[in-house]
Every structure is written in structure tokens, then in C-alpha cells.
Design an enzyme around this catalytic site. Sequence first.
Site, short mmCIF file in Angstrom:
data_model
loop_
_atom_site.label_atom_id
_atom_site.label_comp_id
_atom_site.label_asym_id
_atom_site.label_seq_id
_atom_site.Cartn_x
_atom_site.Cartn_y
_atom_site.Cartn_z
N LYS A 1 -21.08 48.17 39.51
CA LYS A 1 -22.31 48.51 38.78
C LYS A 1 -23.53 48.42 39.70
O LYS A 1 -24.37 49.30 39.73
CB LYS A 1 -22.54 47.55 37.59
CG LYS A 1 -21.44 47.54 36.56
CD LYS A 1 -21.76 46.57 35.41
CE LYS A 1 -21.85 45.12 35.85
NZ LYS A 1 -20.59 44.53 36.34
N ARG B 1 -24.92 43.00 27.58
CA ARG B 1 -23.59 42.46 27.82
C ARG B 1 -22.95 41.94 26.55
O ARG B 1 -21.82 41.46 26.58
CB ARG B 1 -23.75 41.28 28.76
CG ARG B 1 -23.14 41.47 30.10
CD ARG B 1 -23.40 40.17 30.82
NE ARG B 1 -22.53 40.03 31.92
CZ ARG B 1 -22.81 40.43 33.15
NH1 ARG B 1 -23.94 41.04 33.40
NH2 ARG B 1 -21.95 40.23 34.10
N ARG C 1 -16.51 40.25 48.68
CA ARG C 1 -17.94 40.58 48.57
C ARG C 1 -18.78 39.54 49.30
O ARG C 1 -18.54 38.34 49.22
CB ARG C 1 -18.34 40.64 47.10
CG ARG C 1 -19.86 40.84 46.97
CD ARG C 1 -20.28 41.24 45.61
NE ARG C 1 -19.91 40.30 44.59
CZ ARG C 1 -20.10 40.51 43.30
NH1 ARG C 1 -20.65 41.63 42.90
NH2 ARG C 1 -19.75 39.62 42.41
N ARG D 1 -20.86 34.59 46.68
CA ARG D 1 -21.52 34.07 45.48
C ARG D 1 -20.72 32.92 44.88
O ARG D 1 -19.49 32.94 44.89
CB ARG D 1 -21.66 35.20 44.44
CG ARG D 1 -22.98 35.92 44.54
CD ARG D 1 -23.02 37.20 43.77
NE ARG D 1 -22.53 37.09 42.39
CZ ARG D 1 -22.54 38.10 41.54
NH1 ARG D 1 -23.02 39.28 41.89
NH2 ARG D 1 -22.09 37.95 40.31
N ARG E 1 -14.64 35.22 34.20
CA ARG E 1 -15.62 36.28 33.95
C ARG E 1 -14.94 37.53 33.39
O ARG E 1 -15.52 38.21 32.53
CB ARG E 1 -16.36 36.63 35.25
CG ARG E 1 -17.37 35.55 35.63
CD ARG E 1 -17.78 35.64 37.09
NE ARG E 1 -18.45 36.87 37.43
CZ ARG E 1 -18.58 37.33 38.67
NH1 ARG E 1 -18.07 36.65 39.68
NH2 ARG E 1 -19.22 38.45 38.89
P1 AP5 Z 1 -20.69 45.30 42.97
O1 AP5 Z 1 -21.44 46.59 43.04
O2 AP5 Z 1 -21.35 44.09 43.49
O3 AP5 Z 1 -20.13 45.08 41.49
P2 AP5 Z 1 -20.84 44.69 40.14
O4 AP5 Z 1 -20.21 45.51 39.06
O5 AP5 Z 1 -22.31 44.72 40.28
O6 AP5 Z 1 -20.28 43.21 40.01
P3 AP5 Z 1 -21.03 41.84 39.65
O7 AP5 Z 1 -20.08 40.75 40.05
O8 AP5 Z 1 -22.39 41.82 40.19
O9 AP5 Z 1 -21.04 41.99 38.14
P4 AP5 Z 1 -21.18 40.90 37.13
O10 AP5 Z 1 -21.36 41.74 35.96
O11 AP5 Z 1 -20.08 39.92 37.03
O12 AP5 Z 1 -22.37 40.03 37.73
P5 AP5 Z 1 -23.91 39.96 37.38
O13 AP5 Z 1 -24.65 39.69 38.61
O14 AP5 Z 1 -24.31 41.09 36.52
O15 AP5 Z 1 -19.30 45.53 43.72
C1 AP5 Z 1 -18.36 44.47 43.85
C2 AP5 Z 1 -17.72 44.50 45.24
O16 AP5 Z 1 -16.91 45.67 45.36
C3 AP5 Z 1 -18.73 44.58 46.38
O17 AP5 Z 1 -18.27 43.85 47.48
C4 AP5 Z 1 -18.80 46.07 46.69
O18 AP5 Z 1 -19.19 46.28 48.01
C5 AP5 Z 1 -17.37 46.53 46.40
N1 AP5 Z 1 -17.30 47.88 45.88
C6 AP5 Z 1 -18.16 48.50 45.01
N2 AP5 Z 1 -17.75 49.75 44.72
C7 AP5 Z 1 -16.58 49.92 45.41
C8 AP5 Z 1 -15.65 51.01 45.52
N3 AP5 Z 1 -15.83 52.16 44.84
N4 AP5 Z 1 -14.57 50.83 46.30
C9 AP5 Z 1 -14.37 49.68 46.99
N5 AP5 Z 1 -15.22 48.62 46.94
C10 AP5 Z 1 -16.31 48.74 46.16
O19 AP5 Z 1 -23.92 38.63 36.47
C11 AP5 Z 1 -23.58 37.36 37.00
C12 AP5 Z 1 -23.67 36.32 35.91
O20 AP5 Z 1 -25.02 36.26 35.40
C13 AP5 Z 1 -22.80 36.57 34.67
O21 AP5 Z 1 -21.50 36.09 34.84
C14 AP5 Z 1 -23.61 35.80 33.60
O22 AP5 Z 1 -23.36 34.42 33.69
C15 AP5 Z 1 -25.05 36.05 34.00
N6 AP5 Z 1 -25.63 37.23 33.34
C16 AP5 Z 1 -26.10 38.37 33.94
N7 AP5 Z 1 -26.54 39.24 33.04
C17 AP5 Z 1 -26.38 38.66 31.81
C18 AP5 Z 1 -26.62 39.08 30.47
N8 AP5 Z 1 -27.12 40.30 30.19
N9 AP5 Z 1 -26.33 38.21 29.47
C19 AP5 Z 1 -25.81 37.01 29.72
N10 AP5 Z 1 -25.52 36.54 30.96
C20 AP5 Z 1 -25.80 37.37 32.00
MG MG Z 2 -23.83 43.22 40.32
#
Ligand code: AP5
Ligand code: MG
Length: 214
Positions: A13, A88, A127, A160, A171
Site C-alpha cells: 500500500k 481499517r 523490509r 520496524r 497483524r
Molecule cells: P509496503 O509498501 O511497505 O507495504 P504496506 O502495505 O504499506 O505495509 P505496512 O506494513 O506498512 O502496512 P500495515 O498496514 O501493516 O502498516 P501501517 O504502517 O499502515 O511494502 C512491504 C514490503 O514489500 C516493502 O519492503 C516493499 O519494498 C516490498 N514490496 C512492495 N511492493 C512489492 C512488490 N510488488 N513486489 C515485491 N516487494 C514489494 O500500520 C502499522 C500499525 O499502525 C498497525 O498495525 C496499527 O497498529 C496502526 N495503525 C495504522 N493505521 C491505523 C488505523 N487506521 N486504525 C488503527 N490502527 C492503525
Molecule cells: Mg505502509
Amino acid sequence: MKIIMLGAPGAGKGTQAKQIAAKYGIPHISTGDIFRANIKEGTELGKKAKEYMDQGALVPDELTCDLVMDRIQKDDAKNGFVLDGFPRTIPQAEALDAALTKAGEAMDYAIDVDVPDENIVGRMGGRRACLNCGATYHIVSIPPKKEGICDNCGSELVLRDDDKPETVQKRLNVYHEQTQPLIDFYKGKGILRSVDGTVPMDQVFESIVSILGE
Ligand code: AP5
Ligand code: MG
């Protein structure tokens, strides 16, 4: 253009949202990045959010919704925005809907980046993130030019805290229980589009551009 990125943790994402933001000239709003910035600065919000994030749990809706509603009202979001990691939960989606409806607006697209759970764990372990500018790398598929150092800003790259394998599994469970129902929610509104997130990221982006238009 107002876009929501849906998808499991690690689906890509953030990777795609950054490119969408650059191509269409709209801000990339990531709740995860906002929480991590607050943790780094040691704010009250950061302290509260960290308790949940380190467990792989969601931060409560009441800490999350107001933050996003304030952010999307800023001047730079007048022509649209790409939301990454929000909504979410169904209550978050309803809060967003209510705020936009009140302003006579609506979301244009919810893009689901589809990646099966089996692919996710390997991605997360590889990552590396820059906590200073938000850039993300992967030690195999997108390595930085200099190991452990951000290409953009020269800061140190880190694994992270929530990317440890046991937390990633938690997660994923939380995603299936609380976030996946949003796919049907946005299907019902007629704005859901799905892309295959298992292909190389340039190809994922091409699929997204074919949905959003040049
Ligand atoms: P990346 O682009 O980083 O993936 P992502 O979908 O952004 O994954 P996140 O781990 O950031 O998502 P998340 O939803 O768990 O975390 P968030 O920060 O939102 O890609 C992942 C890896 O794959 C990278 O190394 C990338 O280079 C590689 N990659 C990407 N595309 C690729 C491809 N096509 N092929 C190969 N490799 C590829 O949230 C973290 C925490 O915050 C949550 O757990 C929660 O506790 C809290 N939080 C955040 N938002 C909320 C909310 N709205 N409500 C409640 N809690 C929340
Ligand atoms: Mg992300």
C-alpha cells in the site's frame, strides 16, 4: 481524486501510494507513518499508539479518526488525497463517509492490493524503513544504494518493531478480522477496484494507472 489503498500488511500500500501521490500531485496520508512520527517525537499520541502497534493490534478508532479528518481538511488535500492504512475498520469507514458526505463529497476509488498471506511474511522480514523521511526498501527486491542508509535523506534504515515474524502473523489475523470486511463495504458503494499485488511493483503501478487514468 480521492483514493483509499486497501490490502494486508505488507501488500505494498505504502509503496504504491507514494507513486500515486507523486504522479497525481495529491498528498499521501499514511496513519501508520503519522503514528510512527509521533512515536519518534515522543508525543502523548505516540506513547498511546505504540502500546497497540508493538502488539500488532489496531490503535483505537477514537485516536485515529479525528486525526485523519483534520488532515484531509488541510489546504494541500483540496484536490484529493491518497489514504494508506485508513480506514481499517467499518466504524472508521463510516466516520470517513459521514465527514465527506457532510462536505458534499465522496471517495472516488478504493484500490485493493491483493497479496496472499504466504507472500507477506518474507516481504516484511526484508523490509527496511527510514523513520526520518518514510522511504521503504527491501533488502532483496529494492535495496538502498548503500546498505542500511536511506537514499533520500542519508538516515539509518531500521527493521520496524512490528515486522518481527510473530507480530506480522498477529497483524495478518487482525487484518482478516477487522479490515477485510471493508472490501465488501466499498464493493457495495461501487468504487472497489482490485489489483494483483504479487507482481513486480512497476507492474502493480501500471495496473493502478490503468484504473485511475493517465
Ligand atoms: P509496503 O509498501 O511497505 O507495504 P504496506 O502495505 O504499506 O505495509 P505496512 O506494513 O506498512 O502496512 P500495515 O498496514 O501493516 O502498516 P501501517 O504502517 O499502515 O511494502 C512491504 C514490503 O514489500 C516493502 O519492503 C516493499 O519494498 C516490498 N514490496 C512492495 N511492493 C512489492 C512488490 N510488488 N513486489 C515485491 N516487494 C514489494 O500500520 C502499522 C500499525 O499502525 C498497525 O498495525 C496499527 O497498529 C496502526 N495503525 C495504522 N493505521 C491505523 C488505523 N487506521 N486504525 C488503527 N490502527 C492503525
Ligand atoms: Mg505502509
